[in-house]
Design an enzyme around this catalytic site. Structure first.
Site, PDB file in Angstrom:
ATOM      1  N   ASP A  43      26.291  46.193  50.257  1.00 50.36           N
ATOM      2  CA  ASP A  43      26.068  47.598  50.611  1.00 50.36           C
ATOM      3  C   ASP A  43      24.728  47.830  51.324  1.00 50.36           C
ATOM      4  OD1 ASP A  43      28.497  48.271  49.581  1.00 50.36           O
ATOM      5  OD2 ASP A  43      27.745  49.224  47.758  1.00 50.36           O
ATOM      6  N   ARG A  87      38.436  54.844  46.632  1.00 46.59           N
ATOM      7  CA  ARG A  87      38.920  53.670  45.910  1.00 46.59           C
ATOM      8  C   ARG A  87      38.554  53.692  44.419  1.00 46.59           C
ATOM      9  NH1 ARG A  87      40.270  48.316  46.419  1.00 46.59           N
ATOM     10  NH2 ARG A  87      39.022  46.968  45.113  1.00 46.59           N
ATOM     11  N   CYS A 114      36.792  53.419  51.917  1.00 44.33           N
ATOM     12  CA  CYS A 114      36.225  52.949  53.186  1.00 44.33           C
ATOM     13  C   CYS A 114      37.097  51.854  53.786  1.00 44.33           C
ATOM     14  CB  CYS A 114      34.834  52.361  52.952  1.00 44.33           C
ATOM     15  SG  CYS A 114      33.511  53.549  52.965  1.00 44.33           S
ATOM     16  N   ARG A 168      29.431  61.129  51.594  1.00 44.05           N
ATOM     17  CA  ARG A 168      30.040  60.549  50.400  1.00 44.05           C
ATOM     18  C   ARG A 168      28.976  59.846  49.552  1.00 44.05           C
ATOM     19  NH1 ARG A 168      34.180  56.313  51.620  1.00 44.05           N
ATOM     20  NH2 ARG A 168      33.947  56.231  49.374  1.00 44.05           N
ATOM     21  N   ARG A 173      40.871  45.111  50.469  1.00 40.59           N
ATOM     22  CA  ARG A 173      40.457  45.662  49.168  1.00 40.59           C
ATOM     23  C   ARG A 173      41.611  45.954  48.208  1.00 40.59           C
ATOM     24  NH1 ARG A 173      35.643  49.882  49.954  1.00 40.59           N
ATOM     25  NH2 ARG A 173      34.912  48.990  48.019  1.00 40.59           N
ATOM     26  N   PRO A 174      42.322  44.922  47.787  1.00 37.94           N
ATOM     27  CA  PRO A 174      43.400  45.144  46.824  1.00 37.94           C
ATOM     28  C   PRO A 174      42.854  45.451  45.423  1.00 37.94           C
ATOM     29  CG  PRO A 174      43.150  42.805  47.277  1.00 37.94           C
ATOM     30  CD  PRO A 174      42.133  43.515  48.121  1.00 37.94           C
ATOM     31  N   VAL A 175      43.767  45.771  44.488  1.00 36.23           N
ATOM     32  CA  VAL A 175      43.349  46.044  43.104  1.00 36.23           C
ATOM     33  C   VAL A 175      44.027  45.067  42.136  1.00 36.23           C
ATOM     34  CG1 VAL A 175      42.720  48.473  43.420  1.00 36.23           C
ATOM     35  CG2 VAL A 175      45.077  47.884  42.853  1.00 36.23           C
ATOM     36  N   ASP A 176      44.457  43.913  42.669  1.00 37.86           N
ATOM     37  CA  ASP A 176      45.188  42.952  41.832  1.00 37.86           C
ATOM     38  C   ASP A 176      44.379  42.493  40.609  1.00 37.86           C
ATOM     39  OD1 ASP A 176      43.601  41.827  43.903  1.00 37.86           O
ATOM     40  OD2 ASP A 176      44.464  39.854  43.534  1.00 37.86           O
ATOM     41  N   LEU A 177      43.057  42.355  40.774  1.00 35.37           N
ATOM     42  CA  LEU A 177      42.249  41.879  39.636  1.00 35.37           C
ATOM     43  C   LEU A 177      42.189  42.934  38.521  1.00 35.37           C
ATOM     44  CD1 LEU A 177      39.225  40.103  41.389  1.00 35.37           C
ATOM     45  CD2 LEU A 177      41.404  39.144  40.685  1.00 35.37           C
ATOM     46  N   LYS A 193      25.419  56.558  42.882  1.00 35.89           N
ATOM     47  CA  LYS A 193      26.812  56.987  43.109  1.00 35.89           C
ATOM     48  C   LYS A 193      27.770  56.055  42.381  1.00 35.89           C
ATOM     49  CE  LYS A 193      29.021  55.650  47.035  1.00 35.89           C
ATOM     50  NZ  LYS A 193      30.305  54.996  46.766  1.00 35.89           N
ATOM     51  N   ASN A 194      27.589  54.747  42.583  1.00 34.82           N
ATOM     52  CA  ASN A 194      28.569  53.811  42.030  1.00 34.82           C
ATOM     53  C   ASN A 194      28.535  53.751  40.502  1.00 34.82           C
ATOM     54  OD1 ASN A 194      29.461  53.288  44.564  1.00 34.82           O
ATOM     55  ND2 ASN A 194      28.507  51.271  44.761  1.00 34.82           N
ATOM     56  N   ILE A 219      31.418  39.294  50.951  1.00 29.52           N
ATOM     57  CA  ILE A 219      32.165  40.103  49.981  1.00 29.52           C
ATOM     58  C   ILE A 219      33.380  40.771  50.641  1.00 29.52           C
ATOM     59  CG2 ILE A 219      32.018  41.957  48.251  1.00 29.52           C
ATOM     60  CD1 ILE A 219      30.116  39.738  47.549  1.00 29.52           C
TER      61      ILE A 219
HETATM   62  C1  UD1 Z   1      32.023  48.172  44.364  1.00 27.00           C
HETATM   63  C2  UD1 Z   1      31.196  49.271  44.983  1.00 27.00           C
HETATM   64  C3  UD1 Z   1      31.013  49.029  46.486  1.00 27.00           C
HETATM   65  C4  UD1 Z   1      30.443  47.624  46.711  1.00 27.00           C
HETATM   66  C5  UD1 Z   1      31.286  46.572  45.994  1.00 27.00           C
HETATM   67  C6  UD1 Z   1      30.685  45.175  46.075  1.00 27.00           C
HETATM   68  C7  UD1 Z   1      31.816  51.179  43.620  1.00 27.00           C
HETATM   69  C8  UD1 Z   1      32.461  52.510  43.547  1.00 27.00           C
HETATM   70  N1  UD1 Z   1      31.868  50.548  44.795  1.00 27.00           N
HETATM   71  O1  UD1 Z   1      33.307  48.244  45.005  1.00 27.00           O
HETATM   72  O2  UD1 Z   1      30.109  50.000  46.994  1.00 27.00           O
HETATM   73  O3  UD1 Z   1      30.447  47.355  48.101  1.00 27.00           O
HETATM   74  O4  UD1 Z   1      31.405  46.912  44.605  1.00 27.00           O
HETATM   75  O5  UD1 Z   1      29.400  45.162  45.557  1.00 27.00           O
HETATM   76  O6  UD1 Z   1      31.208  50.720  42.672  1.00 27.00           O
HETATM   77  N2  UD1 Z   1      38.942  42.388  45.269  1.00 27.00           N
HETATM   78  C9  UD1 Z   1      40.216  41.855  45.188  1.00 27.00           C
HETATM   79  N3  UD1 Z   1      41.035  42.318  44.192  1.00 27.00           N
HETATM   80  C10 UD1 Z   1      40.658  43.277  43.304  1.00 27.00           C
HETATM   81  C11 UD1 Z   1      39.343  43.804  43.387  1.00 27.00           C
HETATM   82  C12 UD1 Z   1      38.512  43.340  44.376  1.00 27.00           C
HETATM   83  O7  UD1 Z   1      40.589  40.997  45.970  1.00 27.00           O
HETATM   84  O8  UD1 Z   1      41.455  43.657  42.438  1.00 27.00           O
HETATM   85  C13 UD1 Z   1      38.014  41.899  46.307  1.00 27.00           C
HETATM   86  C14 UD1 Z   1      37.566  42.992  47.264  1.00 27.00           C
HETATM   87  O9  UD1 Z   1      38.499  43.174  48.326  1.00 27.00           O
HETATM   88  C15 UD1 Z   1      36.246  42.417  47.730  1.00 27.00           C
HETATM   89  C16 UD1 Z   1      35.706  41.710  46.487  1.00 27.00           C
HETATM   90  O10 UD1 Z   1      36.828  41.490  45.657  1.00 27.00           O
HETATM   91  O11 UD1 Z   1      36.457  41.486  48.753  1.00 27.00           O
HETATM   92  C17 UD1 Z   1      34.661  42.477  45.688  1.00 27.00           C
HETATM   93  O12 UD1 Z   1      35.115  43.790  45.463  1.00 27.00           O
HETATM   94  P1  UD1 Z   1      34.679  44.647  44.193  1.00 27.00           P
HETATM   95  O13 UD1 Z   1      33.466  44.029  43.573  1.00 27.00           O
HETATM   96  O14 UD1 Z   1      35.857  44.877  43.346  1.00 27.00           O
HETATM   97  O15 UD1 Z   1      34.273  46.014  44.879  1.00 27.00           O
HETATM   98  P2  UD1 Z   1      34.547  47.475  44.368  1.00 27.00           P
HETATM   99  O16 UD1 Z   1      34.460  47.531  42.888  1.00 27.00           O
HETATM  100  O17 UD1 Z   1      35.737  48.030  45.046  1.00 27.00           O
END
Ligand code: UD1
Length: 422
Positions: A308, A94, A118, A400, A123-127, A22-23, A330
Site C-alpha cells: 500500500d 472488498r 479496488c 475512500r 483478489r479472490p476470497v478462497d482463503l 482505515k484497514n 502481493i
Molecule cells: C488488505 C488491505 C489492503 C492491503 C492488503 C495487503 C484491508 C481492508 N485491506 O487487503 O489495503 O493492500 O491487505 O497488505 O485491510 N488472496 C487470495 N485469496 C484470498 C485472499 C487473498 O488469493 O482468499 C491474495 C490476494 O489476491 C493478494 C494476496 O492474497 O494477492 C494478499 O491479499 P490480502 O492480504 O488478503 O489482502 P486484503 O486483506 O484483501
C-alpha cells in the site's frame, strides 16, 4: 466527479496529524457482530469506506451511532435483523467479506455477496472460505453469493494458510473466538491491524495468544462482551505523508506516528537520504541535501515493505538520482499509476511485477487519472514535486482512504485544492 489540483510549490514544513487506520477500523467494525453488547471505537477515521461499512452493518440490523464528527463509532448488534450482505453494498468494498466470519460464528448462518473493491488484481476470497470450512462451516456458492451454515456452531480446528492474507486471517480469528474448542491459525498475517483487532477481541473477552507472530491460538468462548477500543494509527497514511517532505524538501512532523509501524519503509527512506526522527509526538521527516538516492523495493507482508506504499514510493523514485527497481509481490496488477506518472515525464519501464524507474531532475505537471486508492495519492505526491499544475481526476478513490487530504497538505504549505465535479 471531483478532481484535485496541485501546483508544485517548493518545500513543506509543519505538522500533519495522522488518523486512525482505515484497514483496522474496517475489521474492528464487523467485530461488533460477535457480541450483543455495545462496541465503541475511538480514533476512527472519517472516510467513505467507513461509511460503506456503516451502511452494510446497518443493513444487517446493527445500530451505528457516529459521535464527535465521526471520530467515535458506537456499535450495537443486540438485534440482528438480517443475515444477508447484499451485492449492492458489498461490491463497493472488498472488506465487506469481513462480516461473514463473525455473523456465522454468532448465529450459525450468513449469506454474503462476493466482493468488489479496488481494481488491483483478481483478489479472490478462497482463503477466507477455506479457513471457515476448517472450522466446520458448510459453504455453497450460488449466484454470486456465499451461503454459509454451521449447524450446532463452528468448531475449533487448524487453519494453515498457503500464503499470508490479511483479510482471511481477520475472518478466521473472529470466527474462531466463538467456535467450540481450540483453533490454531498457521502462517497468519502479522500486520499491526491484526494485532489491533486481537487486542480489541481480547478486551471483549476472547482468548487469543500469538498476535504479531505467524501462529495464533484461539480458545473459543461461549459469548463475547462489549468494549471500548482506540483504532491504531494508520501506517499507510503515515508513510504517505512522510513522503511529502521527502519528495518536496522541508521538514514535516507526522503526529501519532511510530517507527514500529513503518520500520521497513523507514529503512528505505534512510537509504534514499531522507532522515526520520522519532519525537514525543510522532515522526519528524526531513530531506537532507539535494535529490534523494534511488533505492530498490520489494513489497512483502508485514514486517516487509507494504504494497500500500509502493505507488507513493514510486512517485519519490521518479525524481531520485539513479535507477530503482520496484517489485510488487502481493498484487499482480498494481502498477496502473506508472503510465500516469509517465505523463508527467517519469521514466518507468514495467515488466510483469517489476517496474524500473530512472529518476529525472524534475517532473512536469499534467492532467492525470487516479485508478485506485494508493495510485491517486501517489499522483498527488508527484504533483507536489512537479513544475506547474497537475490535475488529478477521478479522486473518489482518494476519499475512500484519506481524510481531508487538501487540508492536511495545505497546512504544511502545499498548493492544493479540490475542484468540484458536476
Ligand atoms: C488488505 C488491505 C489492503 C492491503 C492488503 C495487503 C484491508 C481492508 N485491506 O487487503 O489495503 O493492500 O491487505 O497488505 O485491510 N488472496 C487470495 N485469496 C484470498 C485472499 C487473498 O488469493 O482468499 C491474495 C490476494 O489476491 C493478494 C494476496 O492474497 O494477492 C494478499 O491479499 P490480502 O492480504 O488478503 O489482502 P486484503 O486483506 O484483501
Amino acid at each position: 466527479m471531483d478532481s484535485i489540483l496541485v501546483t508544485g510549490n517548493g518545500p513543506l514544513n509543519g505538522q500533519i496529524p495522522i488518523a486512525g487506520a482505515k484497514n483496522a477500523c474496517l475489521t474492528l467494525m464487523p467485530a461488533t457482530l460477535l457480541s450483543d453488547a455495545p462496541l465503541t471505537l475511538t480514533n476512527a477515521p472519517r472516510l467513505s469506506d467507513i461509511k460503506t461499512m456503516t451502511t452494510l452493518l446497518q443493513s444487517l440490523g446493527v445500530e451505528v451511532t457516529s459521535l464527535q464528527e465521526g471520530q467515535v463509532l458506537a456499535l450495537s448488534s443486540h438485534n440482528l435483523t438480517n443475515h444477508v450482505a447484499d451485492y449492492d453494498i458489498v461490491r463497493k468494498m472488498r472488506a465487506s467479506i469481513l462480516v461473514l466470519g463473525p455473523m456465522l460464528a454468532r448465529d450459525g448462518h450468513a449469506v454474503v455477496s462476493l466482493p468488489g473493491g479496488c481494481a488491483i488484481g483478481a483478489r479472490p476470497v478462497d482463503l477466507h472460505l477455506k479457513a471457515l470450512e476448517a472450522l466446520g462451516a458448510d459453504l455453497e456458492l450460488k449466484e454470486g453469493y456465499v451461503h454459509a451454515k454451521a449447524v450446532g456452531g463452528l468448531k475449533g480446528g487448524t487453519v494453515e494458510f498457503p500464503f499470508v492474507s490479511v483479510g482471511a486471517t481477520e475472518n478466521a480469528v473472529m470466527a474462531a473466538t466463538l467456535a467450540k474448542g481450540t483453533t490454531i491459525i498457521k502462517n497468519a498475517a502479522r500486520e499491526p491491524e491484526i494485532v489491533d483487532l486481537v487486542h480489541c477481541l481480547q478486551k471483549m473477552g476472547a482468548q487469543i495468544t500469538g498476535e504479531g507472530t505467524s501462529t495464533l491460538e484461539i480458545q473459543g468462548v461461549d459469548r463475547l462482551d462489549g468494549a471500548t477500543h482506540p483504532v491504531v494509527t494508520d501506517r499507510i497514511e503515515l508513510g504517505t505523508y512522510m513522503l511529502a517532505p521527502a519528495i518536496c524538501g522541508g521538514e514535516v512532523e507526522c503526529l501519532g506516528g511510530r517507527i514500529g509501524l513503518v520500520k521497513s519503509f523507514c529503512e528505505k527512506l534512510d537509504a534514499a537520504g531522507v532522515s526520520v526522527e522519532e519525537t514525543k509526538a510522532g515522526l519528524k521527516v526531513a530531506r537532507k541535501n539535494g535529490r534523494v538516492r534511488a533505492v530498490d523495493v520489494v513489497t512483502e507482508p508485514f514486517p516487509g515493505f507494504p504494497t500500500d506504499l509502493q505507488a507513493q514510493m514510486m512517485a519519490l523514485m521518479c525524481t531520485a538520482q539513479g535507477t530503482s527497481v520496484l517489485e510488487e509481490k502481493i498484487f499482480e496488477n498494481r502498477f496502473m499509476h506508472a503510465p500516469e506518472l509517465m505523463r508527467m515525464g517519469a521514466e518507468i519501464d514495467v515488466h510483469g511485477g517489476t517496474a524500473t524507474v530512472t529518476g529525472v531532475e524534475r517532473l512536469k505537471g499534467a492532467p492525470v487519472m487516479a485508478t485506485d486508492l494508493r495510485a491517486s495519492v501517489s499522483l498527488i505526491l508527484a504533483g507536489l514535486a512537479a513544475e506547474g499544475e497537475t490535475l488529478v481526476n477521478r479522486v473518489y478513490h482518494l476519499d475512500r482512504g484519506y481524510e481531508r487530504v487538501e487540508e492536511k497538505l495545505g497546512h504544511v504549505g502545499a498548493k492544493i485544492e479540490r475542484v468540484q465535479g458536476e
